[in-house]
Design an enzyme around this catalytic site. Structure first.
Site, PDB file in Angstrom:
ATOM      1  N   LYS C  79       0.843  -1.206   0.000  1.00 31.72           N
ATOM      2  CA  LYS C  79       0.000   0.000   0.000  1.00 31.72           C
ATOM      3  C   LYS C  79       0.875   1.251   0.000  1.00 31.72           C
ATOM      4  O   LYS C  79       1.899   1.304   0.708  1.00 31.72           O
ATOM      5  CB  LYS C  79      -0.887  -0.026   1.241  1.00 31.72           C
ATOM      6  CG  LYS C  79      -1.892   1.111   1.359  1.00 31.72           C
ATOM      7  CD  LYS C  79      -2.767   0.886   2.593  1.00 31.72           C
ATOM      8  CE  LYS C  79      -3.873   1.936   2.665  1.00 31.72           C
ATOM      9  NZ  LYS C  79      -4.755   1.704   3.830  1.00 31.72           N
ATOM     10  N   SER C 154      -9.688   1.976   3.115  1.00 31.57           N
ATOM     11  CA  SER C 154      -8.811   2.714   2.239  1.00 31.57           C
ATOM     12  C   SER C 154      -7.826   1.847   1.451  1.00 31.57           C
ATOM     13  O   SER C 154      -7.186   2.342   0.519  1.00 31.57           O
ATOM     14  CB  SER C 154      -8.036   3.767   3.030  1.00 31.57           C
ATOM     15  OG  SER C 154      -7.221   3.157   3.980  1.00 31.57           O
ATOM     16  N   SER C 178      -9.903  -0.416   7.230  1.00 28.84           N
ATOM     17  CA  SER C 178      -9.342  -0.267   5.884  1.00 28.84           C
ATOM     18  C   SER C 178      -8.680  -1.488   5.285  1.00 28.84           C
ATOM     19  O   SER C 178      -8.315  -1.441   4.115  1.00 28.84           O
ATOM     20  CB  SER C 178      -8.351   0.890   5.874  1.00 28.84           C
ATOM     21  OG  SER C 178      -9.036   2.109   6.070  1.00 28.84           O
TER      22      SER C 178
END
Lengths: 495, 90, 521
Positions: C79, C154, C178
């Protein structure tokens, strides 16, 4: 000073001192704290505030802070926490400073300052709190480059600081300066900080206002002013003296009292010798303190405190008293010695122990050792004459081998040559002048100086002093005092 | 509030944001209905205490690395618009 | 064998045994990325050259008989909130569009030391703020199951890239759900460990007391493999837990007899989509059939979870994001010219974002801060910064932030009480399956509610895992969440693994993923 018929007001002074702790690394990262490095060479993701960076507390920083707080007689909190103080400034890369807000690790202490000459009565200054926080970096405005830029060096960012806040207990600029000296001495003795204002390891802000008794019995208080930008203890005193007068004059002109306007900040301008008002910030400083989520709580238990306490060496106040009682020297002498630091005190005690006497040792320390040290530079640890050697010299003076002034010459030689007293004496051919030699010499002198003899006989005894120089030229080993005494005796005997 | 957060907002943004924030604040005010007078705040989910590191120097970044993402620098320092420092000192 | 269809465990086994090379594995996934990233937009950066070079080095060492790490040859997507020294780290924000950190996050360092191959950085909601990956400054991520829908957020990019077989595993971060929520919407398995189990050093902070890094993969077994590498104490993170890391892979595939699973009746209230509810109840049935018992429990303060979270997280975020001011790194607004005029940029003129306070800044420095941040941050980030600043400000601290911290303790106590009666808590991870892109973007509050089932785990610091338990009639994944007491990831992985031995939902893949449609900006 307190209000009196001659001084119509009382000066109220409080100090806020920031001291850099003497650790090898910063408070939250392993970057070096060494002074004077090229810009931005002691930085890492943590002290740069890079995305993703995290702080981890320096064990030694906390230990030194604890030591300082204990020596300042503070109460140590059993649990302490860290908080973020949020504000924007280019020398604060995270946009917040990790500090302590509502639960500082120590509070409610005090430190007394005594003036051995008695210029002011002993003043015990209360300490509101001592807490631990990180320093910001340096911003330098580059006028010369003319670009309108400010240069930011983050070497200093993250250095551990102890913030010491006093009660407004000080009553004069002189007291304030003396107290700062006492604080510095204490922290240097403890190995907590080198308190060097020139290098920025000690910074002071002062808060001052006046209490002015009114005819109706009420006390009018002038607005408190915070003074910044003082670069030495002397500056602090000067600034406070100036500000005292300025506030009193302003009072007489405006009668403005505390609360009628917000607390003012003024900067000290050393070359001009005045304080200047600083532009008030347009927004209030809302620091939005909240607990630092990246750091866990720190607990201190009684066992830890006892360990820190027992590991601490004598602070200056106790050391002074110890020297006075142990060696029967005056408070003034004890103060002078202690002010020079622990190593010099150690030298003194060794010397006094060797000759078995305090006052003489103290005199030699102050008049000779210290003077020589100041001239030569260097530390007492590296001083060429060790206590044993000096003790030997002093013993010879006491035994009458030579007088004090001769001893000083020998001492000077010992310093430059590193030789012992015995060696120097032998080399210089110093030996005691026996009575027959002295008598013969005096006769010579008198015979060669009829005018001086006549002057002395005429009542001017001081004329005999002119014989001393000649005496020394003929025989360097003579004791000037004995020469004068003998000559006068002979002249008197002439009738 | 925008200045405190150092965010410049246009008129349009201010209007939208004010409305949105009002809703959100109204929503979070739901918490007021709980009696928490006998509850201590929980700032850390962990119960750990006393995490330290030793006072041993670690390698720092080079100056080049420190400045590598700086929008403006002079090879030694970060450069920002002049800071109007009242005392003129560092 | 097709590397892109293998599990992570199969890949590392194959590489270790010499059946596949690291280069072959890496190339297979790079090809998948090239084929599909255009339509999914899961990756913000693909490090083709770097990944192949790493793979070659691993193959060379292996051929020389030198030791190779436990993840040798395994392609991993990271990420873009996690620092990588050799690739940009943008947090999907204009603020950090060109930022290259001079260091690796702890997790990245461990992955490299284990010889994983980091293929690229995944898209996300800007600064991890969002539940749909529509808040990215570089275009939304699309759900591989239906590219008109959101993947969740997210960590939307990480979830989507695993779902589309663009990487066998991905690393995500979870502050309020997330990892778990996008895993649920994308039909993969995602684990949020106990707070402190995985180091946060190098994770760009959103809300420091809530953030945690975790693995996302096709199965619990694959997640367990990754956890063995990334979990564990880091002296560089003061909030990281000491204590050893279990060999999670060796604790899988155990019977669940005697395991008590809690079920919260309030979860099945009106807002829960009926298909999701059915999928969740069927999952409970599977666990019962596997020998576990299911018990109704209460989490009395659960309904306060979202408001509590939406106070604490923005407050911490407003402080964590203060460093993005254009001074030392990141986006800095261009200076006005000498005359003080400035031509509004085209987008400003179009969207009316010319600062109304032109010329009204107290100094050029303050102007730099305000404009840099206004230009660098997207609307959701600005909203949260404003909210957090407000809630921490003088006069409001006690009513908002401090209040939220007290409710947080009540929420944690709910878990402590519940775990006296049960070993795990099961339930939905999301109220609906994947929603349409644009469906919730006009209503921030509606978007916040997607975190309904996930935020309380972060507030309490406990671990949670989500995995697919079924599909809707329209073929969208339905997610199931398990939560465990602190340091209970072993049980989470074990229970999920058992479920995945008894079902095959986690092995389903999207029927077809469009190739190379132009990315949406």
């Amino acid at each position: 000073m307190n209000a009196s018929p001659t001084t119509p007001f009382t000066t109220i002074i409080g100090l806020e001192v920031h001291v850099q702790l003497q650790t090898r690394t910063k408070l939250f990262c392993g970057c070096s704290t060494q002074f004077g490095a090229p810009p931005n060479t002691h930085v890492c993701p943590t002290c740069l505030g890079l995305p993703g960076s995290l702080p981890v507390m320096n064990r030694q920083a906390f230990a030194l802070a604890l030591r300082a707080a204990l020596a300042l007689n503070c109460t140590i909190a059993p649990t302490t926490k860290w908080d973020r103080k949020n504000y924007f400034y280019p020398d604060l890369p995270k946009g917040y400073q990790i500090s302590q807000f509502d639960l500082p690790f120590s509070s409610d202490g005090h430190l007394e300052v005594v003036d051995p000459k008695g210029a002011f009565a002993p003043r015990d200054v209360g300490i509101i709190r001592v807490h631990l926080e990180e320093d910001a970096g340096k911003s330098m405005h580059d006028e010369a480059a003319g670009t309108g830029d400010t240069r930011i060096d983050l070497n200093r960012a993250g250095t551990p600081l102890c913030e010491i806040v006093t009660q407004p207990d000080l009553r004069s600029p002189q007291e304030a300066r003396a107290w700062l000296n006492e604080l510095k001495l204490l922290l240097v003795y403890l190995g907590v900080s080198d308190c060097n204002m020139q290098e920025g390891s000690l910074r002071v802000d002062a808060n001052i206002n006046l209490h002015i008794p009114q005819p109706d019995g009420r006390i009018a208080k002038t607005p408190i002013v915070e003074i910044k930008n003082m670069n030495s203890f002397r500056s602090v005193e000067r600034a406070l003296v100036y500000e005292t007068a300025r506030q009193y004059q302003e009072w007489q002109e405006t009668k403005a009292e505390m609360g009628s306007k917000p607390k003012q900040t003024r900067g000290w301008d050393e070359p001009a010798g005045i304080t200047r008002g600083q532009r008030a910030k347009e927004e209030s400083s809302d620091y939005r303190y909240f607990p630092e989520p990246d750091l866990v709580l720190v607990t201190v238990d009684a066992a830890q405190l006892a360990a820190v306490q027992s590991g601490m060496t004598e602070p200056p106040t106790e050391l002074r008293k110890a020297l006075e009682s142990r060696w029967k020297i005056s408070p003034y002498d004890a103060d002078v010695l202690v002010n020079q630091g622990r190593e010099l005190v150690g030298y003194f005690e060794e010397l006094a122990g060797a000759i078995g006497e305090g006052k003489v040792a103290s005199n030699w320390m102050q008049q000779d050792v210290l003077r020589t040290l100041n001239e030569r530079g260097g530390t007492i640890d590296a001083f060429p004459v060790k206590p044993a050697g000096l003790a030997d010299l002093i013993r010879r003076v006491t035994a009458g081998d030579f007088d004090t002034s001769r001893a000083r010459e020998i001492f000077a030689d010992m310093v430059t040559s590193g030789r012992s007293a015995a060696e120097v004496v032998a080399t210089l051919g110093i030996s005691a002048v026996d009575d027959d030699e002295l008598l013969a010499l005096c006769h010579e002198l008198l015979a060669a100086n009829p005018k001086i003899v006549a002057d002395v006989r005429g009542g001017k005894e001081q004329a005999a002093a002119g014989l001393i120089g000649q005496a020394k030229k003929k025989n360097a080993n003579v004791n000037p005092g004995k020469v004068r005494e003998k000559c006068l005796e002979l002249i008197r005997a002439m009738g | 509030m925008g200045l405190l957060a150092r965010l410049a907002l246009s008129e349009a943004e201010l209007d939208t944001m004010t409305a949105e924030l009002s809703n959100i604040v109204g929503f979070v005010s739901l918490l007021a209905e709980l009696d928490t007078s006998h509850v201590e705040p929980l700032a850390h989910p962990l119960d750990t205490h006393n995490v330290f590191r030793d006072d041993i120097p670690q390698p720092s970044l080079t100056t080049a690395e420190a400045l590598q993402s700086a929008p403006r620098h002079d090879g030694e320092c970060f450069l920002v618009p002049a800071v109007l420092n009242e005392s003129g000192a560092a | 064998m097709q590397p892109a269809e293998l599990t992570a465990i199969d890949i590392v086994t194959a590489v270790r045994q010499g059946d596949l090379t690291a280069v072959q594995c890496t190339q297979a996934f790079l090809q998948r990325i090239e084929a599909h990233n255009g339509s999914i937009n899961a990756f913000l950066n693909v490090d083709t050259a770097g990944a192949l070079a790493t793979a070659e080095r691993i193959d060379k060492r292996r051929s020389q008989g030198l030791p190779i790490g436990p993840l040798a040859g395994l392609p991993v997507a990271v990420k873009d909130a996690i620092c990588t020294a050799d690739q940009p780290t943008t947090c999907a924000s204009k603020m950090l569009a060109h930022f290259r950190p001079p260091y690796d996050a702890e997790v990245v360092a461990r992955l490299r030391a284990a010889d994983a191959v980091i293929v690229g950085k995944t898209n996300m909601d800007e600064f991890a703020m969002g539940g749909s990956n529509e808040n990215s400054a570089f275009g939304p991520v699309r759900n591989p199951w239906d590219v008109t829908r959101a993947p969740g957020g997210s960590s939307g990019g990480s979830a989507a890239c695993v779902a589309a077989d663009m990487a066998p595993v991905a690393i995500g971060s979870d502050t309020g759900g997330s990892i778990r929520q996008p895993a649920g919407l994308c039909g993969i398995t995602g684990l949020k460990p106990t707070y402190g189990r995985v180091s946060r050093r190098g994770l760009v902070a959103f809300a420091s007391s809530l953030d945690q890094i975790g693995p996302m993969a096709r199965s619990a077994a694959d997640c367990a493999l990754i956890m063995e590498t990334i979990a564990g104490h880091d002296p560089g993170d003061a909030t990281s837990l000491t204590g050893g890391v279990p060999r999670y892979s060796t604790q899988l595939d155990q019977p669940l007899a005697g395991v008590r699973i809690g079920r919260v009746p309030e979860h099945f209230a009106a807002g829960l989509d009926p298909e999701v509810a059915r999928g969740v109840e069927e999952a409970f049935a599977v666990f019962k059939a596997a020998g576990a018992t299911v018990h109704d429990i209460q989490l009395p303060h659960a309904k306060y979870g979202v408001p509590t979270y939406y106070l604490i997280a923005p407050c911490e975020a407003s402080s964590n994001l203060a460093r993005y001011d254009g001074a030392h790194y990141g986006h800095r607004a261009t200076r006005r010219d000498e005359e003080g005029h400035r031509t509004p940029r085209r987008d400003e003129a179009a969207h009316g974002t010319t600062p109304h306070t032109e010329g009204a800044f107290e100094s050029p420095l303050v102007e730099m801060y305000c404009r840099s941040r206004a230009e660098g941050f997207g609307p959701e980030v600005k909203r949260r910064i404003m909210l957090g600043t407000y809630a921490l400000s003088a006069g409001y601290y006690d009513a908002y932030y401090a209040k939220a911290l007290r409710v947080r303790r009540l929420i944690r106590q709910d878990y402590l009480d519940a775990f006296e009666q049960v070993d795990l808590i099961g339930g939905p991870v999301s109220a609906t399956a994947a929603f349409k892109l644009g469906e919730k973007t006009n209503d921030p509050l509606a978007m916040y509610l997607v975190d309904l089932y996930t935020v309380t785990a972060n507030l309490a610091g406990v671990g949670g895992i989500s995995f697919p338990c079924g599909f809707t009639k329209s073929g969208l994944p339905i997610g199931f969440q398990l939560q465990a007491p602190a340091l209970g990831e072993g049980l989470l992985l074990r229970a999920t693994d058992r479920f995945q031995h008894l079902t095959a939902w986690h092995q389903r893949r999207p029927k077809s993923i469009p190739s190379a449609t132009p990315a949406v900006r």
